[in-house]
Design an enzyme around this catalytic site. Structure first.
Site, PDB file in Angstrom:
ATOM      1  N   SER A 548       0.840  -1.183   0.000  1.00 24.04           N
ATOM      2  CA  SER A 548       0.000   0.000   0.000  1.00 24.04           C
ATOM      3  C   SER A 548       0.884   1.246   0.000  1.00 24.04           C
ATOM      4  O   SER A 548       1.661   1.441  -0.928  1.00 24.04           O
ATOM      5  CB  SER A 548      -0.948  -0.036   1.202  1.00 24.04           C
ATOM      6  N   HIS A 663      -8.016  -5.041  -0.595  1.00 23.90           N
ATOM      7  CA  HIS A 663      -6.747  -4.388  -0.280  1.00 23.90           C
ATOM      8  C   HIS A 663      -5.844  -5.288   0.555  1.00 23.90           C
ATOM      9  O   HIS A 663      -4.638  -5.065   0.620  1.00 23.90           O
ATOM     10  CB  HIS A 663      -7.011  -3.073   0.443  1.00 23.90           C
TER      11      HIS A 663
END
Length: 690
Positions: A548, A663
């Site tokens: 991320s 995610h």
């Protein structure tokens, strides 16, 4: 133009992606052409490890660890029950189940299954992933259940009967969207969702929140608050504990600044605290954590402190807030958890935990060390209330890089009772944890943890992990996967506590915002150089990994210091910082990175946009990029386009895109085992070469 690798971070950067982005088509997440490209790259990566004799054995070992029955089944209390989501080889998507505390104390508790997620998905023909449940207080008989397809942030919401263990016929139900829902009472909920065109923010979240009553068409729900499209999101929730009922509304103007209101009799009363402050209300007390100095009634409350005052007194205009914690040299507030009569305060002291308990009294608040909450070595200690309205019990978890977690329960002032202890999953003989400090480019001392053999007398393959953003602190925690896949083989594992994180409070985070983002990269480079200087490893043996925002960090290590690393793994990364704010939730992060549409801000953002700084004539370290098709937070287009661009330049890059996972990158233990194996086999194969 040619980019020459430099020994510093201030290299001459080359913009390789033009305004006419040749790979824009890869942003079409489920487009036929894009998915064909993904499958081609996935096949090439699978083929690259097809002849690796250790791949399958490591994958099976990791899967066995992730599915093991002797894991701690972590629970949370709701009413008389303790709930848990359990995933294993027989229940890959999980059993949502519950038990009593008396039963939980047993080595092999008896569980009551509330909902079988795998069976539900099969019956409905959906790849459901459990996304959590908001349980109605104080009856605890209903919940708003979240289910997502493949683990995305977008989910569906359905009302579920916790007594009958069935979905409520005609109950509250919302289609798939990025949404916030919360109980406002037994027959009404707050809903912030996609109400149609124009009702979402630029960040892809709801800008309107409504009060929806049972039996009412959603279109007739009452609008509670309406924000602007430039906001991040809006929402509302209620405190429903008997005697302390209250409703709250918030408007997130950016990632770090929000307007907060108390809703009374349909009117919104502003909560007069700084927009960047954190807050909580519990049993009549208002807790505030300023993230910048707050001058109040002639007194300055320091950044990163924890303050408290009775809410009604504050609303009446009184401002004599009690200071429960004030940061000092090297100390920061890691978190806090109110119980019925106390507040547990988690403090980081040079990235080492300790817990204090604060108690209100007739003469004000007092604070003292929590019994059993003192630190030992490099252990991370977490303390959280079991039932903050009911009593003063708390769960206490301790762990470090080499010590599996232990979960205990206690009441403030009493000895802790150990409930569960996880067994060791890898050999820790001769391994030790050490903390070191590196000097960054501007002289700032940056700590990092190193896990390695005590008697190592030569350089070793080393994995350096980093994140450095959004106030998230990296603290020692046991990872059986890292241990089995890396440490047990003789690798060195290092975690860097770089600026941008929360290790030293808000100032540490703010030191790497926007134009100062390179400070985080300089810190990471300083740690890498310190490892080499100390003889722990060499550049050829040094690998780095992050996901991320940490994936953005990895992209910048690739472009800024290709000479410093032998291998890089970037997971669910941001790479294209020119378009990040136009992709999914990206606009919500402009308070962290800046606005690319502002020429002055793009001038510095371009410097840390990996997609704009790769070049043909550079010898890059080996790179593995992984992402998920169902990641609707960080767009998979970042990873796809970067890999396509680098391959077009002639660079050899491995890529793997998991179809599910959101995610998190994986939706179940089998997917996690594969993704972990892929990363660690890539690293070991690259860094441990003779």
């Amino acid at each position: 133009m040619k980019l020459t690798a430099s020994v510093g971070v201030s290299v001459v950067l080359l913009g390789c992606a033009t305004e006419e982005d040749r790979f824009l088509w890869l942003e079409d997440v489920t487009g036929d052409g894009a998915l064909a490209w993904v499958e081609d790259r996935n096949r090439a990566t699978r083929d690259a490890f097809a002849e690796d004799p250790e791949f399958e054995s490591l994958e099976q070992r990791l899967l066995a660890i992730f599915d093991a029955d002797d894991r701690i089944p972590y629970v949370y209390k709701a009413g008389d029950w303790y709930y848990n989501l359990w995933q294993d080889e027989h229940n890959p998507r999980g059993l949502w189940r519950r038990t009593t505390l008396e039963e939980y104390r047993k080595p092999d508790p008896s569980w009551e299954v509330v909902l079988d997620i795998d069976a539900l998905g099969k019956a409905e023909g959906e790849n459901w992933v459990y996304g959590g449940a908001s349980i109605l207080v104080p009856t605890y008989d209903r919940c708003l259940l979240r289910l997502s397809r493949g683990g995305s942030d977008a989910d569906v919401v359905r009302e579920f009967d916790l007594v009958a263990k069935t979905f409520v016929d005609g109950g509250f139900s919302l289609p798939e969207a990025k949404q916030n829902v919360a109980w406002a009472g037994p027959d009404e909920i707050f809903v912030a969702t996609d109400f149609g065109p124009g009702t979402m923010t630029d960040s892809g979240y709801a800008r309107i929140v409504k009060l929806w009553r049972r039996g009412q068409p959603l279109g007739d729900a009452i609008t509670v608050f309406e924000g602007e499209t430039s906001d991040v999101s809006v929402g509302a929730y209620a405190e429903l504990s008997p005697g302390f009922e209250m409703q709250f509304v918030y408007r997130g103007r950016d990632f770090y600044n929000s307007d907060r209101y108390i809703r009374r009799d349909g009117e919104l009363v502003p909560l007069a605290i700084p927009t960047d402050a954190g807050y909580a209300v519990h049993r009549g007390w208002l807790y505030v954590t300023p993230r910048s100095d707050w001058v109040l009634a002639g007194r300055t409350h320091a950044t990163g402190s924890l303050l408290a005052i009775e809410l009604e007194r504050f609303l009446a205009g009184e401002r004599d807030l009690a200071v429960l914690f004030q940061p000092g040299e090297g100390t920061a507030l890691a978190g806090y958890s109110p119980t019925r009569n106390h507040v547990l305060i988690n403090i980081l002291d040079n990235v080492r935990n300790r817990i204090e308990v604060a108690t209100p009294g007739l003469k004000g608040w007092t604070a003292a060390p929590l019994q059993g909450g003192d630190r030992t070595g490099f252990q991370t200690i977490d303390a959280g209330a079991v039932d903050p309205d009911g009593d003063d019990r708390y769960f206490l978890e301790t762990t470090d890089y080499l010590t599996p977690s232990t979960l205990a329960v206690a009441s403030v002032g009493e000895d802790a009772e150990v409930l569960k202890s996880a067994p060791a999953k890898f050999d820790t003989d001769d391994l030790a944890i050490r903390q070191h400090w590196a000097a960054s480019a501007d002289g700032t001392r940056v700590p990092y943890f190193q896990v390695s053999r005590v008697d190592a007398n030569e350089t070793q393959p080393t994995l350096l992990y980093g994140y450095g953003g959004f106030r998230i602190a990296q603290v020692p925690r046991y990872s059986a996967g890292v241990g089995a896949a890396w440490l047990e083989r003789g690798g060195v594992y290092v975690v860097a506590n770089i600026r941008g994180g929360g290790e030293f409070g808000p100032d540490w985070h703010q030191a790497a915002l926007k134009a100062n983002r390179p400070r985080a990269y300089e810190d990471f480079i300083a740690v890498a150089e310190d490892l080499i200087r100390r003889g722990v490893t060499t550049a050829e043996q040094l690998g780095v990994m992050g996901g991320s925002n940490g994936g953005l960090l990895m992209g910048n290590m690739l472009t800024m210091r290709p000479d410093l690393f032998g291998a890089i793994v970037a997971q669910v990364p941001l790479f294209d910082m020119r378009r990040y704010h136009e992709l999914l939730a990206g606009a919500s992060w402009m308070a962290e990175y800046g606005d690319p549409d502002d020429p002055e801000e793009w001038a510095f953002i371009e410097g840390f946009s990996p997609y704009h700084n790769v070049a043909e004539d550079v010898d890059y370290p080996r790179l593995l990029v992984t992402t998920s098709t169902r990641d609707d937070r960080v767009h998979p287009g970042h990873a796809r386009k970067m890999v396509a661009l680098m391959r077009d330049m002639g660079h050899d890059v491995l890529y793997y895109e998991n179809v599910e996972g959101g995610h998190a990158g994986a939706a179940d233990n089998a997917q996690r085992a594969y993704m972990w194996t892929l990363a660690f086999r890539f690293l070991w194969d690259t860094l441990a070469r003779d």
